[in-house]
Enzyme design. Structure first.
Site: not given
Lengths: 392, 392, 392, 392
Positions: B90, B292, B383
């Site tokens: 990302e 995990d 972004h």
């Protein structure tokens, strides 16, 4: 219903982690994918390829990938039989999913269907009083066409669907819904939400505007459970009693009954995830396929049905209201992610719904397998046998 | 309070993804870790190393790793200054966390503290009626010492803490709590829960026994929010107003005020995650460090505080009631995971709490940075600039 | 904005519970209502009047009724000034609401507005598999007109609004929405839901049909919080700073700040009721006015806003998404209930929304008053002074 | 198990609401109570009696009271057979509960048991940073004995049980637990919480103190669902198959199966009330018996079990984790409330747990009856026949 054709995954009981055994399975995946998969085989992915995906890069994390399956699934675009790549370090998990997938194949395959597609954004606009917010809510409905135009100007893939304003006190929650094609589409939707909410704020004299004001993103929440978000998918199957008894060593009745205990437990915890191990399977496939694993917080929520049919067989279903995955954008198109999507036949445009349906069928396989193990009290034993890496 | 000493992460504005720039940062990490990090640099991890972590292995997924920081954090074992490895695709995320970490450093560093450690398991025993379950609940309290012995016989690292039985109808929810040392400890705890619940079932004539009957594992739920699970951690900081204004281009008042809108949004959704982007940071560090990632469903829940102090500064805190991470067991000790933990100075025994505290401080950095961006309306723009990989 | 005209409620500091003082207030209510109120004065309601409302009748419970107010509220049908009858045995409560109402009057009155009306019913139809449920969902949309006809044939007051089917596994949740005029309308809606779901079941071959399958009735739930149910109402007010300081002995800033602590507390509990004492006021007025108090479980949920305006005043709002009240049907038209509605000017047809708006303004008054007391640390003291009936 | 002795409630099919029929049942209640019940018969309760329970009194609301039963219940203080007074205007409700109670009697009576008693209060203390709150949490544990002394100084009936501090960010949630004897005890507990938190705040230099900072009171929440609040009660019964078939016209299997559909519905709504009509029965009995009906918001939450035993009979259980009722204090000791408690044999001291157990058994009766009606599809029809007062 067509016959399963893919061979079982080859295993070498003596040396299953040796180069040869791994290579044999890798070869099988290349044949299935129809193209070479060098990065999964260890060729370093060039750092330049990560541009746009990371900052301050120092290299690549390497996470073991195994394949579960074959999985036979009847998708909304036809029947598929696939090996499902899973990246994980949790021993016994791939084996558990594989067991469930074999059961699905015996039952003629899982059925899976995307039932809704809509990515939501919820900018919040604040007014002097409730009256202003209520008037702005009406104005928002009037501006729907403008919102569609605004959206179409910034994206080719995305499309404005509709606006559903809500008011709490003096705040307008501007629920905006977008179709996002084969991408998750969050950046596009956020951009559109910014522009749409700005337009409305200008016309209505909002005192404050918060583009992400109701932050639905990457968190378990009941909006998604009730309304859906991203792709909503159902996968189900009817498993003949004989297969349940033979493969899971339990009965449809026992599986249906155990749900009652689980429901009581879930109810007390007010969880939004009424499945058993959805987070396991989803995070493993999402990781292998270059998805944003932070979305597992939303995506893993949903419902599991295990019921006895009037014929005495097992009906099983998985409902995932808010699965956030894509085959375009993010990390999906590069390196090992691209290779894993190729193994699934789901690279790039036109494949996001199929990918979502395969994921739902995968979750179904895993929950069937684990609930079967719970019923048969095999769970702890299986972990002892396969997962040898943990401290005791 | 000691001064920050680590240099800023070197960047090459012209070619930051070229081999040289990546290698420069990798070198820095090796110096910090005090050992070579070949796998992060692209040396293929041997497949044999994955034994016990995966089945049907076909290779390794490669996920880009960047480092955020330096992060200055005052842990319960002293002050640490670290680069935080994050594996993600990302774009803009590592940059966002880095920005927050710089702010924390300017403020003298974050404080972080594990406040509780207890891994819960909830076997369920079913009796003929409520009366039987209530008597078994009393018996469970009597058997606490036996449970401790049972646990000590199967594990060196884990330890039985206490039993807190609850009854719903005719079901006894046998809440068992374990200390798990530096591991998450789920397999050990599940094994102990199996044996303890079997012992109780025998003594009380339970009709049914479900080892995982109240399945708290890997799902957002309110038990964990109220009672904690795994490690509970708080990280906080007081940021002088001047730094908020200069670095985040907003004010403590604006940050405190925006929380009001977010709280309204979260309340309507009944979410258990009252942070902003905890799922992002946690999943990225957990992935890099061999955790995990399915646990992000539980771990990302918690609370964010952004408040103005009487002196006009910003007080910020992150509370994570149920962080499930370890530095021993699972995928943590091998390959790139081991290398990333080495970069953090958190390899192996004795480091799980420090690792948890670094994670909480990381979440604090990310939420400060993102909320600052939301306040300053910079989010969408950032972004656009950094994340260049998505479709429009 | 018109001036308040009603006098303060007369009190006799020496003998406020003596016949004379009670009668004086009762007289005032009769003048306001414009009709005699014999039952409130103690005339026994004839048992025959209870026909249809109870079985195995043995008499009437007598619950003390006091009036709070006067309350000045700007409803969607004009400005009203009313005394609000409250039936309760909780000392200090009517006084607390009265104090809040005086504050509202000083601020020029509360504004209140019903923002949505729709009573939902959710029959569930079960099919052999998800595919059948999904096809039935489509069929349900096609049958909308038929559903409208079915509804119109069994009720004059109710009206079918729309159908919003959802599918979970093989279950179709047939969300049906009805307008119910001035009644709560649950019996009518249940009847229509029975007929509509039966029609759909016949056409689609459902295996099972459960008229109340998703039982939203009389329970706190997030559907109602997000979607609304019954009447959704907002009441708000802007209170000049001087009045906050003088009457509540606190400041707008302190009231806004205390919400932060409450939000943290509510978040951890995952409550759906983000108000302070909504359950108190609603149950007391609902009881006085012959409503079904079991609905307080749904009705008391919602949101409270307390914020500082840019001018330094207090903005306060109450949002009740799911208020289930009516002025027609149930116990509303008879005996003391009818008299209390008359005191409010809300008897019978045409008044349900006004009644709902008065209720929301009442909740606003109570929450302002109590939060003010909490801010000023007066809460415990006030209870000591007024509530003399409890054991210590 | 002793035989039921109380006669069925007498009904007059011709004129059941006429004075004679009502008086006959009232006489029966007087015989059972062993004392005259004039207020239920219509004698106006003197206004002076309401002192301390209300302000600005104008009279009494009159709400119809009917009796359900007889109810046979094995409480923790022996077997009781009682008529249960219910105040309501919802036609068909008393009849529904009566039907369930007859079924319980046939099954040998319900068993009911208070399993925990603890009224919680949650003052919140705010410190400069998390560190201060964590230290204060430790101090709180040290001060437990002082808290006990403080409590004993202000109440004879209440008793401090224990303190369980929690920290979120810089806030200490001072969870205090009290035994409250036969009262709900909220005023006493609030007073003690005020004094205890003040003592701790002084010793630890808290910046802010909010006596009701985590406001658990009168709202549905998961703390109460997990931890209990007030009295936690379970009532259960095993009903022979023949009685289920004859009386409910359905089967144990059908009742167990319908729960699956309801569970799916409840799960999607994230409700905390997993019973069917608990709010109905509880609010009606609580209203009749002078309880604070606002507590139904908390009290109605809980769990219903309907399961088939290995012998083919029906096991049914109701679990109410947070029932807030008392037989002392509030409105319980006066007028018709006192009379209704007398009908139950539960007036005054020593009876609160028995009252709570009767309430749980009542909820069990109502849920059995209604679920039976749903199974047999009789629900809508029953309402049509009995409830004649609503508009259509």
């Amino acid at each position: 219903m067509e016959k399963p054709k893919l061979p079982n995954v080859p295993r070498d009981p003596q040396a299953d982690y040796a180069t040869a055994a791994v290579a044999a399975r890798h070869d099988l995946c290349e044949r299935v994918a129809g193209l070479p998969l060098p990065y999964l085989a260890g060729a370093p992915v060039p750092s330049e390829l990560a541009k746009g995906n990371i900052e301050n890069m120092i290299g690549y994390a390497q996470v073991p990938v195994g394949i579960a399956g074959p999985l036979l699934v009847h998708t909304s675009r036809g029947t598929r039989e696939v090996y499902v790549p899973m990246a994980t370090t949790e021993g016994a998990m791939v084996a558990s999913y594989s067991r469930g997938m074999r059961l699905l194949s015996l039952a003629g395959g899982a059925r899976a269907q995307v039932t809704a597609e809509a990515l939501s954004q919820h900018p919040v606009l604040v007014y002097a009083a409730a009256d202003g917010a209520l008037k702005a809510a009406e104005k928002a409905r009037v501006l729907a066409e403008r919102f569609a135009t605004i959206t179409s100007e910034i994206t080719r893939h995305g499309r404005f669907l509709r606006v559903e304003p809500q008011v709490i006190g003096r705040r307008l929650i501007l629920r905006l819904l977008f179709a996002t094609g084969d991408a998750v589409g969050i950046n596009m939707a956020a951009r559109a939400a910014d522009l749409c909410s700005a337009a409305l704020a200008r016309e209505t004299g909002a005192l404050e505007r918060h583009v992400h004001g109701q932050d639905v993103e990457k968190r378990s929440n009941t909006r998604a459970l009730v309304e859906g978000r991203g792709r909503s998918v159902i996968a189900d199957v009817t498993v003949p009693r004989a297969h349940v008894e033979e493969r899971l060593r339990t009965t449809p009745e026992a599986l249906a009954a155990i749900m009652r205990t689980y429901a009581t437990g879930y109810a007390q915890m007010a969880t939004h995830n009424w499945l058993v191990q959805s987070a396991n399977g989803l995070s493993a496939v999402m990781l292998a396929c270059g998805q944003d694993v932070a979305y597992v917080t939303e995506s893993a929520n949903g419902f599991l049905d295990l019921e006895v049919t009037s014929a005495g067989d097992l009906y099983a279903a998985v409902t995932l209201p808010s699965l956030l995955v894509g085959t375009v954008g993010g990390g999906s198109g590069k390196g090992t992610a691209n290779e894993c999507l190729a193994v699934l036949g789901c690279q790039g445009e036109g494949h996001a719904n199929t990918f979502a349906e395969i994921l739902a069928a995968t979750v179904l396989a895993g929950d069937l397998s684990l609930m079967g193990a719970f019923c048969a009290n095999e769970f702890v034993a299986a972990h002892e046998r396969l997962g040898r890496n943990r401290p005791t």
